[in-house]
Design an enzyme around this catalytic site. Sequence first.
Site, mmCIF file in Angstrom:
data_model
loop_
_atom_site.group_PDB
_atom_site.id
_atom_site.type_symbol
_atom_site.label_atom_id
_atom_site.label_comp_id
_atom_site.label_asym_id
_atom_site.label_seq_id
_atom_site.Cartn_x
_atom_site.Cartn_y
_atom_site.Cartn_z
ATOM 1 N N HIS A 70 27.299 33.336 36.450
ATOM 2 C CA HIS A 70 28.464 33.146 37.497
ATOM 3 C C HIS A 70 29.353 34.482 36.955
ATOM 4 C CE1 HIS A 70 31.105 30.287 39.523
ATOM 5 N NE2 HIS A 70 31.754 31.265 39.581
ATOM 6 N N HIS A 114 31.714 37.203 39.391
ATOM 7 C CA HIS A 114 31.861 37.924 40.542
ATOM 8 C C HIS A 114 32.122 39.365 40.432
ATOM 9 C CE1 HIS A 114 32.934 34.074 42.807
ATOM 10 N NE2 HIS A 114 33.260 33.759 41.245
ATOM 11 N N ASP A 144 33.651 41.449 42.317
ATOM 12 C CA ASP A 144 34.926 41.769 42.732
ATOM 13 C C ASP A 144 36.004 41.347 41.635
ATOM 14 O OD1 ASP A 144 34.394 39.567 43.822
ATOM 15 O OD2 ASP A 144 35.425 39.597 45.455
ATOM 16 N N GLY A 151 35.984 30.273 46.840
ATOM 17 C CA GLY A 151 37.340 30.250 47.454
ATOM 18 C C GLY A 151 38.188 28.999 47.116
ATOM 19 N N HIS A 199 30.451 26.658 44.263
ATOM 20 C CA HIS A 199 31.740 26.245 43.565
ATOM 21 C C HIS A 199 32.205 24.861 43.889
ATOM 22 C CE1 HIS A 199 31.939 30.688 42.900
ATOM 23 N NE2 HIS A 199 32.770 30.531 42.118
ATOM 24 N N GLU A 255 36.110 22.217 40.683
ATOM 25 C CA GLU A 255 36.785 23.168 40.084
ATOM 26 C C GLU A 255 38.310 22.597 40.050
ATOM 27 O OE1 GLU A 255 36.719 27.050 41.464
ATOM 28 O OE2 GLU A 255 37.697 28.241 39.507
ATOM 29 N N ASP A 259 32.818 34.270 34.855
ATOM 30 C CA ASP A 259 33.521 34.302 36.389
ATOM 31 C C ASP A 259 34.172 35.514 36.667
ATOM 32 O OD1 ASP A 259 33.947 32.697 38.598
ATOM 33 O OD2 ASP A 259 35.659 31.771 37.854
HETATM 34 ZN ZN LIG Z 1 33.494 31.712 40.624
#
Ligand SMILES: [Zn+2]
Length: 372
Positions: free
Chosen positions: A25, A27, A29, A183, A210, A213, A302
């Site tokens: 996991h 990202h 970006d 998101g 996701h 969370e 993350d």
């Molecule tokens: Zn994430």
Amino acid sequence: MYGGAGKRLELTEQLIRGLPKVQLHDHLDGGLRPETILELAKSHNVELPESDPGKLTAWFSMATKKRTLKEYLKGFQYTTAVMQTEEALSRVAYEMMEDMKNDGVVYVETRLSPLFHTGMGLNYDQVVESVLRGLREGSRVFNVKFGLIICAMRTMPPEGSLKMAEVAVRYRGQGVVGFDLAGDEVGYPPKDHLDAFYYIQRNNFNITIHAGEAFGKESIWQALQYCGTHRIGHGLHLKDDIMAPGNHISEMGHLSRYVRDKRIPLEVCLSSNLDTGAVPDLIYHPFPIFYKNGFRITLNTDNRLMSNTTLTKEFMIAVKLFDLTFKDIEKLTLNGMKSAFCHFPERLDLIYTSIKPGFAQIKENSGSTKNK
Ligand SMILES: [Zn+2]
């Protein structure tokens, strides 16, 4: 945590960095190098909040201290703004692979949403192909294996999610290994995007979502039972379905039993959960409840930039807070590899040619094969 008898290896940062690790996991970006952002900002005409790499790093991590997922996601407006050309996307992907190598990661699944990278005229295919080019080149040079996950966004119209699902399936076999929904969670249930999930399911492909969370266990339930997810990103709120005084379960609901019994992997990201306010302090994180009671837990970063972290750092946090042993780190790593979206023979190959020998070697070098 499951240390048992015998002298324990001292789990230094250096030792953990040297272990062959798995990251599911991450990202793309959310993990740019600050120097790269500064350079790319010039060619993209983006004005940044800071012009010095150190200050920019601090800005990104300070920006997360507002402690809501919504605030946390604001940093991405800058990272995505400088990832709008083929060169920039390939470069960021390539550098991520180098960063993985330096962190001792042998297999990484990174993710991004092409929806955010069309601002300067690229189409979705160009975005994915540019990222894959960087990943492939990085894999060749740094000998790190990878998979790319295509994200759809909860906060965007479901038609866009279906498009992302189609992109994911189109690039299957070329490096894309799955589909994700990311998101802001509150007010954006995963079942709004069923067309996308059905498309992935009908094509026999992989899903992670996701869920749990920033919102309750209902989100996890929907992700599993409406959307057919194979893994859960975070899954913190599964603890709402569990009574665990002293971290030992006394009572659990059907949802948590299902997750445990079906071996549904949870992609835990400790620093991120603190930074988004998902937990007020990591001592309250349900990691020990999940781990001690047989859930399939994996440890991940993350967003390395926003949380100023690495996978090594995440393991260090878990070692200190939850008293993990060498054996626990190996188990978490094997959980990660078993839960990866690459094909089964590739998982086995990495386990038996890289992970197990790597752990054995470091244990031996550390001078005691009896140690835990
Ligand atoms: Zn994430």
